[in-house]
Motif scaffolding. Structure first.
Motif, PDB file in Angstrom:
ATOM      1  N   MET A 194       4.121 -24.594 -48.522  1.00  9.58           N
ATOM      2  CA  MET A 194       3.948 -24.238 -47.081  1.00  9.58           C
ATOM      3  C   MET A 194       4.707 -24.972 -46.305  1.00  9.58           C
ATOM      4  O   MET A 194       4.660 -26.347 -46.375  1.00  9.58           O
ATOM      5  CB  MET A 194       2.404 -24.019 -46.690  1.00  9.58           C
ATOM      6  N   ARG A 195       5.675 -24.632 -45.237  1.00  9.80           N
ATOM      7  CA  ARG A 195       6.144 -25.519 -44.444  1.00  9.80           C
ATOM      8  C   ARG A 195       5.573 -25.433 -42.743  1.00  9.80           C
ATOM      9  O   ARG A 195       4.813 -24.697 -42.670  1.00  9.80           O
ATOM     10  CB  ARG A 195       7.522 -24.826 -44.188  1.00  9.80           C
ATOM     11  N   TYR A 196       5.625 -26.396 -41.921  1.00  3.25           N
ATOM     12  CA  TYR A 196       5.194 -26.669 -40.655  1.00  3.25           C
ATOM     13  C   TYR A 196       6.290 -26.660 -39.539  1.00  3.25           C
ATOM     14  O   TYR A 196       7.323 -26.912 -39.797  1.00  3.25           O
ATOM     15  CB  TYR A 196       4.388 -27.906 -40.638  1.00  3.25           C
ATOM     16  N   ARG A 197       5.997 -26.234 -38.371  1.00  2.78           N
ATOM     17  CA  ARG A 197       6.703 -26.254 -37.318  1.00  2.78           C
ATOM     18  C   ARG A 197       5.890 -26.825 -35.886  1.00  2.78           C
ATOM     19  O   ARG A 197       4.663 -26.524 -35.789  1.00  2.78           O
ATOM     20  CB  ARG A 197       7.275 -24.903 -36.681  1.00  2.78           C
ATOM     21  N   LEU A 198       6.593 -27.507 -35.211  1.00  2.00           N
ATOM     22  CA  LEU A 198       5.885 -28.171 -33.891  1.00  2.00           C
ATOM     23  C   LEU A 198       6.678 -27.276 -32.665  1.00  2.00           C
ATOM     24  O   LEU A 198       7.914 -27.301 -32.540  1.00  2.00           O
ATOM     25  CB  LEU A 198       6.154 -29.481 -33.618  1.00  2.00           C
ATOM     26  N   THR A 199       5.812 -26.525 -32.168  1.00  5.14           N
ATOM     27  CA  THR A 199       6.266 -25.550 -31.028  1.00  5.14           C
ATOM     28  C   THR A 199       5.965 -26.087 -29.707  1.00  5.14           C
ATOM     29  O   THR A 199       4.615 -25.981 -29.566  1.00  5.14           O
ATOM     30  CB  THR A 199       5.972 -24.311 -31.139  1.00  5.14           C
ATOM     31  N   GLY A 200       6.741 -26.351 -28.618  1.00  2.69           N
ATOM     32  CA  GLY A 200       6.240 -26.702 -27.489  1.00  2.69           C
ATOM     33  C   GLY A 200       5.459 -25.549 -26.574  1.00  2.69           C
ATOM     34  O   GLY A 200       5.799 -24.722 -26.630  1.00  2.69           O
ATOM     35  N   THR A 201       4.218 -26.104 -25.975  1.00  2.00           N
ATOM     36  CA  THR A 201       3.366 -25.186 -25.394  1.00  2.00           C
ATOM     37  C   THR A 201       3.774 -24.829 -24.194  1.00  2.00           C
ATOM     38  O   THR A 201       3.618 -24.064 -23.297  1.00  2.00           O
ATOM     39  CB  THR A 201       1.786 -25.524 -25.428  1.00  2.00           C
TER      40      THR A 201
END
Length: 524
Positions: free
Chosen positions: A1-8
């Protein structure tokens, strides 16, 4: 599993690779580079693990938050809100992509690597032609526009790094603003103490204009360390100042110039009068990045100026002080007064006996070489014991201990230097005798007491020296000393913490002294 930070609330999106510690910060070299004044240069560290990401704050100024709670370290899982300063993200899980289908190569592989994408370098439009530049950017596709902006920022950073003088740097910054943005006015304020002082105020015709940046805008930018965009400043409820209406400000951007220590060095402000030329989010992002470059350039200019000033000060001082003392004076700034003041000093005079008669028997060049060798060793003795070379007076040396910096054992240092001078002269005489050159003999006098210390001279030439009765008495003691003798005053003897063997002399009659002066000869 990979992860991502997405700006809100922003366009930021970061893929988090499980390759060790990821650095989040405002520095462009960060793994997660967030160009925002509320984000520190090194704000937080992230480590990808099983089931989520460990988020660790590293002492940032504005804090790191997980689900609205300020944290030092927290394990975040998909769905959690992660905020750095005031920039918010959502942590998302990303399913691993299936392996790509095997496709036969269309051409032989290039030895040494594979070219993923090759983009020819297109020079940025010349910064000197602002109208062509702005027109080209307006007509460009979004991706091309972003590339143009990055190219412009690169050119700007190159241009600003070549400017070391602060005033010239600020003028260059204003010039770049008008070349890049459709602005009517630009102003730059810098911090001086607790106040922001306006340094530049120009219009798009490069003329200096008399107007003050609205303080209601500056206050928000400085206090909150945030960049502000208003596309209709007169109607913006955040700003209540009458100056906005009086100056007909329609659209404005203001960004803080934040140092590496997260201190606000100043602000960069631009505005325009026409609602048809409203600034947008892209302009705000661009000015924030531009302000970051300007802040670095300001720090570099300030550092370069300080280095130049200290180098000049130190080079001037090293003619008279030891290198160590010169460095202390240069680095102490206003903590050390080089103006006039009364100081407690030990003053030493040494004089060559029979120099006038000797000089008549020697060629001028030979005498100059002889004296150069002699003075070199005598000055080294003074410096070796922490003294200050005051001046050469003909064939005499004047040195002092106690100004501008004093030590508890200044009198002991002066006596030690005098003994050292005699020993070094013995070494010189032995060499000169072997070379068939004339020997020298010196007498030394030392006194201790109050003197006036400061920069003395005319408007054309000043020199740091000590004057007063203490100095005159030391000179007259020196004149009474025979070749090879060191004579000190009673005041000097009392100031010694570790006196050498002394021989008391009959009180000496000195010029301008109404009473004979007690004196001592140092036994060598």
């Amino acid at each position: 599993m990979r992860y991502r930070l997405t700006g809100t609330e922003s366009a930021y999106r970061f893929e988090l690779a499980p390759t060790g510690t990821l650095i989040c910060g405002r520095a462009v070299t960060s793994d997660l580079a967030i160009i925002d004044p509320t984000v520190s240069r090194h704000h937080a560290d992230l480590v990808v693990g099983a089931g989520g990401v460990t988020v660790r704050d590293v002492g940032s100024s504005n804090g790191t938050f997980v689900n609205g709670v300020k944290i030092d370290e927290r394990f975040a899982v998909p769905g959690d809100a992660v905020t750095f300063g005031k920039v918010a993200f959502r942590l998302e899980a990303v399913a691993d992509a299936p392996p790509p289908a095997q496709v036969p190569p269309a051409a032989p592989a290039i030895p040494g690597g594979t070219i993923v994408r090759q983009v020819p370098r297109t020079p940025a439009a010349g910064l000197e032609d602002s109208h062509k530049l702005q027109a080209a950017m307006a007509a460009a596709e979004p991706a091309e526009k972003d590339r143009q902006k990055l190219a412009i920022l690169l050119e700007v950073s190159k241009g600003l790094t070549k400017v070391a003088d602060t005033d010239a740097l600020l003028a260059k910054v204003a010039e770049y603003v008008f070349q890049i943005l459709e602005a009517d006015r630009c102003a730059i304020l810098l911090r001086e103490g607790d106040h922001m002082v306006q340094k530049v105020a120009r219009d798009k015709r490069s003329a200096t204009v008399a107007y003050q940046v609205p303080q209601s805008i500056v206050g928000i930018v400085v206090d909150d360390k945030v960049a502000v965009l208003s596309d209709n400043a007169g109607e913006d409820t955040r700003f209540g100042g009458q100056s906005i209406l009086m100056q007909q400000v329609r659209s404005a951007i203001c960004a803080p110039l934040v140092s590496g220590e997260d201190q606000v060095l100043g602000v960069l402000y631009v505005d325009n009068f026409s609602l048809a030329k409203r600034f947008g989010e892209g302009d705000l992002d661009f000015l924030i990045a531009f302000a970051g470059i300007v802040a670095v350039a300001l720090e570099n200019a300030s550092f370069a100026e300080r280095i130049r000033r200290e180098a000049l000060t130190r080079s001037n001082f090293e003619r008279f002080f030891t290198p160590q003392l010169a460095a202390r004076i240069a680095n102490a700034g206003e903590a050390i007064r080089l103006g006039g003041e009364k100081r407690r000093v030990a003053v030493l005079f040494s004089d060559i006996r029979g120099f006038t008669a000797l000089s008549e028997t020697m060629n001028a060049d030979v005498m100059a070489k002889h004296l150069t060798e002699y003075f070199t060793e005598m000055v080294e003795c003074v410096f070796r014991h922490g003294g200050t070379l005051d001046k050469f007076i003909g064939d005499a040396v004047m040195a002092q201990w106690g100004a501008p910096l004093a030590e508890a054992d200044d009198a002991d240092r002066a006596v030690a230097a005098a003994l050292d001078m005699m020993q070094e002269l013995d070494v010189l005489n032995t060499r000169w005798r072997a070379e068939g050159r004339p020997e020298l003999k010196i007498g030394i006098g030392i006194n201790y007491g109050d003197a006036f210390a400061g920069n003395i001279g005319s408007e054309r030439r000043l020199e740091y020296t000590v004057i007063g009765d203490t100095v005159n008495t030391a000179s007259r003691l020196c004149s009474k000393a025979a070749g090879g003798e060191i004579i000190i005053s009673e005041d000097c003897r009392r100031a010694l913490a570790n006196p050498p063997a002394l021989e008391e002399l009959e009180p000496l009659v000195l010029k301008n002294k109404s009473q004979p002066v007690p004196a001592y000869r140092i036994c060598r």
